[in-house]
Design an enzyme around this catalytic site. Structure first.
Site, PDB file in Angstrom:
ATOM      1  N   ASP A  58       0.855  -1.200   0.000  1.00  0.00           N
ATOM      2  CA  ASP A  58       0.000   0.000   0.000  1.00  0.00           C
ATOM      3  C   ASP A  58       0.884   1.240   0.000  1.00  0.00           C
ATOM      4  OD1 ASP A  58      -1.875   1.939   0.281  1.00  0.00           O
ATOM      5  OD2 ASP A  58      -2.604   1.302   2.249  1.00  0.00           O
ATOM      6  N   LYS A  60       0.155   3.605  -2.279  1.00  0.00           N
ATOM      7  CA  LYS A  60      -0.708   4.617  -2.937  1.00  0.00           C
ATOM      8  C   LYS A  60       0.121   5.402  -3.959  1.00  0.00           C
ATOM      9  CE  LYS A  60      -3.926   4.977   0.882  1.00  0.00           C
ATOM     10  NZ  LYS A  60      -3.136   4.186   1.880  1.00  0.00           N
ATOM     11  N   GLY A 171     -13.505  -0.881  12.012  1.00  0.00           N
ATOM     12  CA  GLY A 171     -12.974  -0.877  13.388  1.00  0.00           C
ATOM     13  C   GLY A 171     -12.579   0.508  13.846  1.00  0.00           C
ATOM     14  N   GLY A 174     -14.377   3.326  12.440  1.00  0.00           N
ATOM     15  CA  GLY A 174     -15.831   3.317  12.654  1.00  0.00           C
ATOM     16  C   GLY A 174     -16.640   2.422  11.734  1.00  0.00           C
ATOM     17  N   GLY A 190      -6.723  -2.796  10.543  1.00  0.00           N
ATOM     18  CA  GLY A 190      -5.419  -2.568  11.146  1.00  0.00           C
ATOM     19  C   GLY A 190      -5.477  -2.489  12.652  1.00  0.00           C
TER      20      GLY A 190
HETATM   21  O1  3DU Z   1      -7.724   2.282  10.349  1.00  0.00           O
HETATM   22  P1  3DU Z   1      -6.945   1.008  10.453  1.00  0.00           P
HETATM   23  O2  3DU Z   1      -5.944   0.989  11.562  1.00  0.00           O
HETATM   24  O3  3DU Z   1      -7.846  -0.204  10.442  1.00  0.00           O
HETATM   25  O4  3DU Z   1      -6.030   0.889   9.140  1.00  0.00           O
HETATM   26  C1  3DU Z   1      -6.537   1.038   7.852  1.00  0.00           C
HETATM   27  C2  3DU Z   1      -5.435   0.850   6.844  1.00  0.00           C
HETATM   28  O5  3DU Z   1      -5.913   1.063   5.548  1.00  0.00           O
HETATM   29  C3  3DU Z   1      -4.257   1.796   7.016  1.00  0.00           C
HETATM   30  O6  3DU Z   1      -3.101   1.088   6.583  1.00  0.00           O
HETATM   31  C4  3DU Z   1      -4.539   2.915   6.056  1.00  0.00           C
HETATM   32  O7  3DU Z   1      -3.376   3.541   5.595  1.00  0.00           O
HETATM   33  C5  3DU Z   1      -5.233   2.175   4.923  1.00  0.00           C
HETATM   34  N1  3DU Z   1      -6.192   2.964   4.169  1.00  0.00           N
HETATM   35  C6  3DU Z   1      -7.247   3.576   4.757  1.00  0.00           C
HETATM   36  O8  3DU Z   1      -7.426   3.477   5.973  1.00  0.00           O
HETATM   37  C7  3DU Z   1      -8.130   4.316   3.974  1.00  0.00           C
HETATM   38  C8  3DU Z   1      -7.961   4.425   2.641  1.00  0.00           C
HETATM   39  O9  3DU Z   1      -8.824   5.085   1.926  1.00  0.00           O
HETATM   40  C9  3DU Z   1      -6.903   3.758   2.061  1.00  0.00           C
HETATM   41  C10 3DU Z   1      -6.040   3.038   2.858  1.00  0.00           C
END
Ligand code: 3DU
Length: 212
Positions: A58, A60, A171, A174, A190
């Site tokens: 990832d 991007k 998570g 939200g 994550g």
């Molecule tokens: O919010 P979390 O900790 O569950 O992580 C989400 C992951 O997905 C994190 O690596 C973030 O960089 C990635 N991500 C998004 O959260 C939202 C997006 O639009 C694209 C990637």
């Protein structure tokens, strides 16, 4: 079946490896991004290889086609099986990633809409729809769409059809796993897993989506 993808944004290498190994039986793929790669180096991909799970890069990626190509080659050479690129850069830049992915037998996902509150400023108003259409046109394997806005995922599904949708925002941000899992091919989780007191118990709860 919806895949469960662990976003391993853990900046301490040993901890990241420990969590990945413990969670491996309950997940379908591991997504690595800047936090872990910048702290541990790209070689972490090789160290995770023994878990035999697909690795998603990832980054991007959002540059000119030639730079995108060079980045994508590094990613696949390191052992990743998928790459995530941005789509607002246009068809030629997306195609550069799609083409490298195809050369390596891997896949490429395009960010159509992000999940955080501020994402609406630029992704709404028709942009996400345009990016999703462009992803299809460029032959991408799928898109990234926000678990925090299931109604937007439904709209983007109309555009991408059977191509895959991977969805972060479950998570900690939200999004509800069970709601989004019905709409997408993979949920990306994550913090709700790697910050849990017991990541294995946490991932086991999310892994219900894999059999639903
Ligand atoms: O919010 P979390 O900790 O569950 O992580 C989400 C992951 O997905 C994190 O690596 C973030 O960089 C990635 N991500 C998004 O959260 C939202 C997006 O639009 C694209 C990637």
């Amino acid at each position: 079946m919806t895949e469960l993808i662990l976003a391993l944004d853990v900046t301490e290498k040993e901890k990241a490896l420990r969590i990945a190994e413990a969670c491996a039986p309950h997940l379908d793929a591991i997504k690595l991004g800047y936090p872990l790669i910048l702290s541990s180096g790209l070689s972490i991909a090789g160290e995770l290889e023994e878990l035999d799970k697909p690795l998603i890069a990832d980054f991007k990626v959002a540059d000119i086609p030639n730079t995108n190509r060079l980045i994508a080659e590094q990613v696949f050479d390191a052992g990743f099986s998928s790459i995530i690129c941005h789509g607002f850069t246009g068809a030629d830049a997306i195609k550069a990633c799609v083409d490298v992915a195809a050369d390596y037998g891997g896949s490429c996902f395009v960010v159509a809409e992000m999940s955080h509150p501020g994402a609406t400023a630029f992704f709404h108003g028709g942009t996400a729809e345009k990016i999703a259409a462009l992803a299809v046109e460029c032959g991408a394997d799928g898109i990234i769409a926000p678990a925090t806005r299931p109604e937007r995922v439904t709209i983007l599904r109309e555009i991408v059809g059977k191509r895959k949708i991977l969805s972060p925002g479950v998570g900690a941000q939200g999004g509800d796993a069970a709601t989004v899992a019905k709409l997408v091919d993979g949920i990306i989780v994550g913090r709700a897993i790697y910050e849990a007191k017991d990541p294995v118990t946490a991932i086991t709860e999310f892994s219900a989506v894999r059999t639903a």
